[in-house]
Design an enzyme around this catalytic site. Structure first.
Site, mmCIF file in Angstrom:
data_model
loop_
_atom_site.group_PDB
_atom_site.id
_atom_site.type_symbol
_atom_site.label_atom_id
_atom_site.label_comp_id
_atom_site.label_asym_id
_atom_site.label_seq_id
_atom_site.Cartn_x
_atom_site.Cartn_y
_atom_site.Cartn_z
ATOM 1 N N PRO A 1 0.825 -1.220 0.000
ATOM 2 C CA PRO A 1 0.000 0.000 0.000
ATOM 3 C C PRO A 1 0.856 1.266 0.000
ATOM 4 O O PRO A 1 0.386 2.340 -0.312
ATOM 5 C CB PRO A 1 -0.805 -0.112 1.307
ATOM 6 C CG PRO A 1 -0.749 -1.548 1.687
ATOM 7 C CD PRO A 1 0.568 -2.057 1.188
ATOM 8 N N GLU B 1 2.438 -8.107 8.553
ATOM 9 C CA GLU B 1 2.448 -6.632 8.502
ATOM 10 C C GLU B 1 3.454 -6.105 7.469
ATOM 11 O O GLU B 1 3.649 -4.903 7.358
ATOM 12 C CB GLU B 1 2.803 -6.075 9.883
ATOM 13 C CG GLU B 1 1.811 -6.428 10.978
ATOM 14 C CD GLU B 1 0.388 -6.033 10.609
ATOM 15 O OE1 GLU B 1 -0.507 -6.884 10.696
ATOM 16 O OE2 GLU B 1 0.185 -4.857 10.217
ATOM 17 N N ARG C 1 -1.239 -9.823 -20.609
ATOM 18 C CA ARG C 1 -2.174 -9.622 -21.726
ATOM 19 C C ARG C 1 -1.625 -8.633 -22.758
ATOM 20 O O ARG C 1 -2.124 -8.548 -23.885
ATOM 21 C CB ARG C 1 -3.545 -9.210 -21.236
ATOM 22 C CG ARG C 1 -3.658 -7.904 -20.514
ATOM 23 C CD ARG C 1 -4.963 -7.824 -19.739
ATOM 24 N NE ARG C 1 -6.103 -8.183 -20.525
ATOM 25 C CZ ARG C 1 -6.735 -7.356 -21.360
ATOM 26 N NH1 ARG C 1 -6.298 -6.126 -21.514
ATOM 27 N NH2 ARG C 1 -7.783 -7.759 -22.038
ATOM 28 N N ASP D 1 -8.704 -1.427 -24.894
ATOM 29 C CA ASP D 1 -9.034 -1.498 -23.462
ATOM 30 C C ASP D 1 -9.170 -0.110 -22.859
ATOM 31 O O ASP D 1 -8.587 0.842 -23.357
ATOM 32 C CB ASP D 1 -7.903 -2.219 -22.714
ATOM 33 C CG ASP D 1 -8.025 -3.718 -22.834
ATOM 34 O OD1 ASP D 1 -9.059 -4.177 -23.341
ATOM 35 O OD2 ASP D 1 -7.082 -4.415 -22.449
HETATM 36 C C1 LIG Z 1 2.161 -6.869 3.475
HETATM 37 N N1 LIG Z 1 1.035 -6.783 2.550
HETATM 38 C C2 LIG Z 1 0.019 -5.899 3.059
HETATM 39 C C3 LIG Z 1 -1.188 -5.873 2.182
HETATM 40 N N2 LIG Z 1 -0.823 -5.575 0.785
HETATM 41 C C4 LIG Z 1 -1.602 -4.688 0.091
HETATM 42 O O1 LIG Z 1 -2.645 -4.246 0.589
HETATM 43 C C5 LIG Z 1 -1.229 -4.231 -1.271
HETATM 44 N N3 LIG Z 1 -0.269 -4.722 -2.048
HETATM 45 O O2 LIG Z 1 -0.260 -4.011 -3.189
HETATM 46 N N4 LIG Z 1 -1.217 -3.076 -3.149
HETATM 47 C C6 LIG Z 1 -1.853 -3.166 -1.970
HETATM 48 N N5 LIG Z 1 -2.886 -2.393 -1.576
HETATM 49 C C7 LIG Z 1 0.325 -6.315 0.257
HETATM 50 C C8 LIG Z 1 1.471 -6.395 1.212
#
Ligand SMILES: CN1CCN(C(=O)c2nonc2N)CC1
Length: 228
Positions: free
Chosen positions: A91, A118, A156, A171
């Site tokens: 995130p 985490e 794709r 697309d």
């Molecule tokens: C440790 N883990 C937490 C959760 N995560 C995500 O929410 C995520 N990954 O890519 N975009 C997102 N949004 C992946 C990594």
């Protein structure tokens, strides 16, 4: 051929893209290859430990540095002549866009680090990650589904992956706009008819109408895209 190396403790999840659909057909056609690496295979304790508590306290666990370091080392011993681009799905990353997907689709090799718990020890990111990418501003349970979404979008765009190369070009986002409405048989259903222009056979008029629909839909739903 595009090579994906994926680091995940749940490698079996990737059957979701290798067993069905365009990504499965592309794999069968040899348009890409995929290797999944489990950091537990690079541990040395009886419990194959890959996570531990965070320094400074706080909730949850983190993926430890050394099993991931040793996984990266093993990956990078494969085809060392091929430049590798390592992405951590998180995130905290830059939001993934179709433009970035198109850039990634030109690379010969991509390594995807799928975090769980985490996240990972920050030193993993500092020493082994080239780019952090977020699939959206929300949190899921791990990096596997975001990794598969990125992989699918990149796959794709590989030449030969889609039945009709125009499909990728048409697309949404491919020309910076949302896609236009689409219709198929029957011509009238529940009192709703297909727009007559699409029945006209006049390809110039159809192309003009579709472009105008793209612009109207983008203006109405995603005006932010028009500022690019
Ligand atoms: C440790 N883990 C937490 C959760 N995560 C995500 O929410 C995520 N990954 O890519 N975009 C997102 N949004 C992946 C990594």
């Amino acid at each position: 051929m595009l090579r994906f190396d994926v680091i995940s403790i749940f490698g079996e999840m990737f059957s979701a893209i290798t067993a069905q659909g365009i990504s499965a057909k592309a794999l069968d056609k040899g348009l890409y290859e995929l290797a999944v690496w489990n950091p537990r295979d690079f541990t040395h304790d009886r419990h194959r430990t890959i996570d531990d508590r965070p320094y400074g306290g706080g909730p949850g666990m983190l993926m430890m540095y050394e099993p991931l370091r040793d996984t990266f080392k093993a990956i990078n011993q494969q085809q060392p002549e091929q430049p590798n681009h390592t992405i951590y799905l998180s995130p905290q990353g830059q939001p993934l866009t179709q433009q970035r997907v198109a850039e990634l689709a030109t690379l010969p090799r991509i390594t995807l680090l799928c975090g769980r718990y985490e996240g990972v020890d920050e030193r993993v990111i500092e020493n082994f990650v080239d780019e952090e990418i977020a699939i959206g501003d929300f949190v899921v349970s791990g990096g596997e589904l975001p990794a598969m979404m990125l992989m699918d979008a990149v796959i794709r765009l590989q030449p030969g992956a889609l039945g009709h190369q125009d499909s990728a070009r048409q697309d949404s986002f491919s020309d910076g706009l949302l896609d236009c409405p689409h219709y198929t048989r029957p011509e009238v259903v529940d009192g709703k008819a297909v727009p007559p222009v699409l029945m006209s056979g006049n390809h110039a008029h159809i192309a003009k109408w579709r472009y105008e629909q793209q612009r109207q839909r983008t203006q109405a739903r995603r005006p932010d895209l028009l500022n690019n």
